[in-house]
Scaffold this motif. Structure first.
Motif, short mmCIF file in Angstrom:
data_model
loop_
_atom_site.label_atom_id
_atom_site.label_comp_id
_atom_site.label_asym_id
_atom_site.label_seq_id
_atom_site.Cartn_x
_atom_site.Cartn_y
_atom_site.Cartn_z
N LEU A 167 0.85 -1.13 -0.05
CA LEU A 167 -0.02 -0.06 -0.06
C LEU A 167 0.91 1.32 -0.02
O LEU A 167 1.63 1.61 0.86
CB LEU A 167 -1.03 -0.04 1.13
N ASN A 168 0.72 2.20 -0.88
CA ASN A 168 1.48 3.51 -1.09
C ASN A 168 0.70 4.46 -1.68
O ASN A 168 0.16 4.12 -2.97
CB ASN A 168 2.89 2.92 -1.75
N ASP A 169 0.36 5.41 -1.11
CA ASP A 169 -0.15 6.68 -1.57
C ASP A 169 -1.49 6.23 -2.21
O ASP A 169 -1.86 6.73 -3.24
CB ASP A 169 0.70 7.23 -2.42
N GLY A 170 -2.20 5.59 -1.37
CA GLY A 170 -3.73 5.12 -1.57
C GLY A 170 -3.73 4.00 -2.90
O GLY A 170 -5.03 4.09 -3.30
N LYS A 171 -2.62 3.52 -3.25
CA LYS A 171 -2.75 2.74 -4.43
C LYS A 171 -2.11 1.44 -4.02
O LYS A 171 -1.21 1.14 -3.00
CB LYS A 171 -1.95 3.30 -5.67
N LEU A 172 -2.33 0.19 -4.65
CA LEU A 172 -1.90 -1.18 -4.51
C LEU A 172 -0.74 -1.49 -5.58
O LEU A 172 -1.15 -1.35 -6.63
CB LEU A 172 -3.22 -2.08 -4.27
N TYR A 173 0.42 -2.04 -4.93
CA TYR A 173 1.32 -2.43 -6.00
C TYR A 173 1.72 -3.72 -5.58
O TYR A 173 1.60 -4.43 -4.46
CB TYR A 173 2.68 -1.62 -5.66
N LYS A 174 2.13 -4.42 -6.72
CA LYS A 174 2.99 -5.77 -6.44
C LYS A 174 4.18 -5.77 -6.00
O LYS A 174 4.71 -4.83 -5.44
CB LYS A 174 2.99 -6.44 -8.16
N GLU A 175 4.77 -7.12 -5.94
CA GLU A 175 5.79 -7.24 -5.10
C GLU A 175 7.06 -6.67 -5.38
O GLU A 175 7.88 -6.18 -4.67
CB GLU A 175 6.19 -8.99 -5.30
N ASP A 176 7.09 -5.96 -6.66
CA ASP A 176 8.24 -5.19 -7.22
C ASP A 176 8.36 -3.74 -6.53
O ASP A 176 8.99 -2.86 -6.87
CB ASP A 176 8.31 -5.16 -8.70
N GLU A 177 6.82 -3.41 -6.05
CA GLU A 177 6.52 -2.00 -5.48
C GLU A 177 6.59 -1.05 -6.47
O GLU A 177 6.37 0.34 -5.92
CB GLU A 177 7.73 -1.62 -4.39
N THR A 178 6.50 -1.40 -7.86
CA THR A 178 6.23 -0.49 -8.98
C THR A 178 5.27 -0.73 -9.74
O THR A 178 4.55 0.47 -10.42
CB THR A 178 7.57 -0.22 -9.55
N THR A 179 4.56 -1.84 -9.91
CA THR A 179 3.78 -2.27 -10.88
C THR A 179 2.24 -2.20 -9.99
O THR A 179 2.11 -2.98 -8.98
CB THR A 179 3.75 -3.68 -11.52
N GLN A 180 1.44 -1.14 -10.37
CA GLN A 180 0.21 -1.10 -9.64
C GLN A 180 -0.82 -2.04 -9.94
O GLN A 180 -0.72 -2.81 -10.92
CB GLN A 180 -0.73 0.33 -10.12
N ILE A 181 -1.63 -2.57 -8.89
CA ILE A 181 -2.61 -3.53 -9.14
C ILE A 181 -3.89 -3.04 -9.22
O ILE A 181 -4.49 -2.05 -8.17
CB ILE A 181 -2.60 -4.51 -7.82
N THR A 182 -4.51 -3.18 -10.48
CA THR A 182 -5.75 -2.46 -10.47
C THR A 182 -7.00 -3.45 -10.54
O THR A 182 -8.25 -3.32 -10.45
CB THR A 182 -5.93 -1.65 -11.91
N LYS A 183 -6.54 -4.85 -10.95
CA LYS A 183 -7.65 -5.77 -10.93
C LYS A 183 -6.69 -7.14 -10.68
O LYS A 183 -5.68 -7.50 -11.33
CB LYS A 183 -8.26 -6.13 -12.34
N LEU A 184 -7.13 -8.09 -9.80
CA LEU A 184 -6.48 -9.21 -9.53
C LEU A 184 -6.49 -10.32 -10.78
O LEU A 184 -7.60 -10.17 -11.64
CB LEU A 184 -7.22 -9.90 -8.33
N ASP A 185 -5.43 -11.16 -10.84
CA ASP A 185 -5.40 -11.92 -12.09
C ASP A 185 -6.45 -13.14 -11.68
O ASP A 185 -7.22 -13.50 -12.74
CB ASP A 185 -4.01 -12.61 -12.03
N LYS A 186 -6.79 -13.22 -10.65
CA LYS A 186 -7.62 -14.59 -10.12
C LYS A 186 -8.29 -14.27 -8.80
O LYS A 186 -7.44 -14.13 -7.91
CB LYS A 186 -7.09 -15.78 -10.41
N VAL A 187 -9.64 -14.18 -8.52
CA VAL A 187 -10.32 -14.08 -7.39
C VAL A 187 -10.32 -15.35 -6.77
O VAL A 187 -10.58 -16.30 -7.36
CB VAL A 187 -11.77 -13.27 -7.55
N VAL A 188 -10.50 -15.40 -5.48
CA VAL A 188 -10.73 -16.74 -4.69
C VAL A 188 -12.32 -17.46 -4.94
O VAL A 188 -13.04 -16.67 -5.48
CB VAL A 188 -10.86 -16.39 -3.23
N GLU A 189 -12.01 -18.68 -5.23
CA GLU A 189 -13.09 -19.62 -5.43
C GLU A 189 -13.52 -20.42 -4.14
O GLU A 189 -12.30 -20.93 -3.49
CB GLU A 189 -13.04 -20.34 -6.43
N LYS A 190 -14.62 -20.45 -3.70
CA LYS A 190 -15.18 -21.13 -2.38
C LYS A 190 -16.29 -22.06 -2.89
O LYS A 190 -17.28 -21.58 -3.20
CB LYS A 190 -15.32 -20.41 -1.30
N GLU A 191 -16.18 -23.46 -2.92
CA GLU A 191 -17.10 -24.41 -3.22
C GLU A 191 -18.33 -24.23 -2.65
O GLU A 191 -18.44 -24.08 -1.45
CB GLU A 191 -16.78 -25.63 -2.83
N GLY A 192 -19.40 -24.04 -3.32
CA GLY A 192 -20.67 -23.72 -2.78
C GLY A 192 -21.17 -22.60 -2.56
O GLY A 192 -22.05 -22.29 -1.67
#
Length: 622
Positions: A167-192
């Motif tokens: 978390l930096n300046d109200g935005k979310l970044y990947k592990e490299d701390e420079t690539t912003q996350i705007t959408k997850l590659d895959k959301v969690v799935e829970k059976e049922g």
């Protein structure tokens, strides 16, 4: 005398030498301490691997497939320090594919799809100084370790890809701390469940929506390390009920995933059958669910539909000319009721005297049976026609008026007259003897209106007398250990000589072979009723014949009964001084009613003795 000592220069030299020695020794001592601590950490990691592999095997033997352990919830039984944080993931084959272990000084981070072995720790997989920037999540995705030198707060969201960001300046970044996350590659799935999104804990503020988009206006509300709360909505599904040859209506039920709820109570009926449970397979007799059972997670599909089919257990067994197999559908106590068949009432040759045939007996008892056990039901035959050439099913003695067949339950199947099968009988309801018959010149009288009814412990004697004489030509009833004797013989009879088959035997009524047998006229006079032991043959004086004797009944566990031994053979039958069958199958709450007494009818009414073919009922009590 003058004392000698160290000069100042000498002392300074000694101190200098000692200082040099300390400078040389201290790093070596510190290295020894460091190496010892590193070796201890390495041993701890090896112990963690050993315990994870052992627990995986133990749980797999118990049919549990657990492939992740951690120091938070899914803990291993470790002896040692409690300051170690660890995560271990295993493949479905039990190989360790991911290993993360840290303490205040050291860490070991390793991944290998082919498996990490404990002997490679410290060699292939090196122990390093704790970087203080390591992050570890537990098996459920909860943050359990964050190094003290991580640059930014962490926002974690278990189960998705990625599963955390900086978390930096109200935005979310990947592990490299420079690539912003705007959408997850895959959301969690829970059976049922439907995934609703990630929320700030204990609020309705959604930070990541159901498809993985970042909701920046709510992300800006975070300013410190936070594990987001995932929210779900459980699926609902419908259970429908199929009568499966029954009739009536049973209302469908709606269920919620992961919630325990009752099935609708069965409201179907089927004539001659008893409902015993539900199956997912229309053709199956294996009970999947009990009536009104509390169930959970029959399907994980959203708006899914499950059909349960009624399973019916046959209650009523009628005469078919062969045995039927009863497979116990569920463990419990069953009530078994049997009715023996009445003797034949042939009136086509001379004059059959009213009600001269023997009536069938009734037996009842409760017995504990286990699911999957088999009982074989043999229902006796009543034959109301000329029986001079017919073998009567299940032990009625053949004759012009044939004896009625017994009805019984066995543990061993086979032809009705197979000895090993007869020996396995645990309950028998006796059949009645064949009817008396005469012409207008040869009239019978009866003492106390007694006919050869199927009996309880003992079959009833037939009491038909020829031309008002006191000479008894009628068959006698069977006992618990012997068949009934035939009626008396004299020179004027068609069958003047006593032969072995005239006496009832184990499971068979007595009969006589005609002095001049033909294919259509082999057996003469009246046959004895079938039973545990069969009744005796009724003799044939001149143009008339007398009634056959009644068979005896048997119930394993009923007082007065004499059980057969397991070692008995057809030519050497032995009895115990006990009513209990050698199988150990014993009835309780038993009842025997002879054919000359009032008894329940198969339809629930009452009758004095049973008339017609035999009958059997098997009812689950609990």
């Amino acid at each position: 005398m003058k004392k000698k000592g160290f000069t100042l220069i000498e002392l300074l030299a000694v101190i200098a030498i000692l200082a040099i020695l300390v400078i040389i020794a201290v790093p070596n001592v510190l290295k020894l301490f460091k190496d010892a601590k590193e070796n201890t950490f390495t041993s701890e990691v090896q112990n963690i691997i050993r315990e994870a592999e052992s627990k995986y095997v133990s749980l797999s033997l118990g049919s549990k497939n657990v492939t992740c352990f951690d120091s938070n919830k899914n803990k291993l039984a470790l002896d040692g320090r409690s300051d170690i944080v660890y995560l271990i993931r295993l493949s479905n084959k039990g190989k360790i594919t991911e290993l993360k272990v840290v303490d205040n000084t050291f860490e070991l981070i390793a991944t290998n799809e082919n498996g990490i072995k404990k002997e490679d720790i410290g060699k292939t997989y090196k122990v390093n100084q704790n970087s203080q920037s390591t992050i570890i999540f537990d098996c459920d995705g909860n943050l359990i370790f964050q190094g003290s030198e991580t640059k930014y707060p962490i926002v974690a969201f278990e189960g998705s890809t990625p599963n955390y960001g900086y978390l930096n300046d109200g935005k979310l970044y990947k592990e490299d701390e420079t690539t912003q996350i705007t959408k997850l590659d895959k959301v969690v799935e829970k059976e049922g469940y439907d995934f609703l999104g990630y929320y700030i804990p204990n609020t309705e503020d959604k930070v990541i929506d159901e498809v993985g988009n970042i909701v920046e206006e709510n992300l800006s509300k975070l300013n410190s390390t936070t594990v987001l709360e995932s929210k779900y909505e459980a699926h609902t599904y419908t259970v429908e009920y199929n009568a499966n040859e029954g009739t009536g209506q049973t209302t469908s039920s709606t269920h919620t995933y992961d919630k325990e709820e009752k099935l609708t109570a069965n409201n179907f009926t089927r004539d001659g059958y008893q409902f015993v449970g539900w199956s997912l397979d229309k053709a199956s007799k294996v009970i999947t669910y009990e009536n009104n059972e509390i169930v959970k997670n029959l399907t994980s599909d959203k708006n899914g539909r499950i059909t349960l089919y009624a399973i019916w257990s046959k209650v009523n067994y009628t005469f078919t000319g062969n045995y039927e197999t009863f497979v116990v559908p569920k463990t419990g106590v069953y009530k078994i009721e049997l009715w023996g068949a009445s003797g034949g009432d042939f009136s086509g040759r001379y004059i059959t005297f009213a009600d001269s045939y023997g009536r069938g007996a009734y037996t009842k008892g409760n017995i504990e049976l286990n699911k999957g056990e088999k009982l074989y039901v043999y229902v006796g035959e009543n034959f109301n026609d000329y029986g001079g050439a017919k073998i009567i099913y299940n032990g009625g003695g053949p004759g012009e008026s044939a004896g009625g067949g017994a009805t019984d339950v066995r543990l061993t199947s086979g032809e009705w007259d197979n000895f090993e099968s007869l020996k396995s009988r645990i309950m028998v309801a006796a059949g009645g003897g064949g009817a008396a018959n005469g012409d207008s010149k040869n009239i019978f009288v009866n003492e106390n209106n007694q006919r050869g009814d199927g009996g309880g412990l003992n079959g009833l004697d037939s009491k038909w007398y020829y031309n008002n004489s006191t000479f008894d030509y009628s068959g006698y009833g069977a006992t618990q250990t012997s068949g009934g004797e035939p009626g008396n013989l004299f020179s004027g009879t068609i069958d003047p000589q006593k032969t072995p088959e005239m006496t009832g035997s184990f499971g068979k009524g007595g009969y006589a072979i005609h002095a001049h047998p033909t294919e259509s006229y082999k057996y003469t006079s009246s046959g004895g009723g079938g039973g545990y032991y069969g009744g005796g043959h009724g003799n044939h004086p001149k143009n008339s014949w007398t009634g056959g004797g009644g068979g005896s009944s048997f119930i394993s566990g009923h007082a007065g009964c004499k059980a057969i031994t397991a070692t008995s053979t057809e030519n050497n039958i032995k009895h115990l001084d006990s009513p209990n069958h050698y199988s150990g199958k014993v009835f309780t709450e038993t009842q025997m009613i002879a054919g000359n007494e009032s008894m329940p009818k198969p339809d629930g009414k009452t009758e004095v003795g049973h008339t017609g073919n035999g009958y059997a009922k098997i009812t689950l009590l609990n």
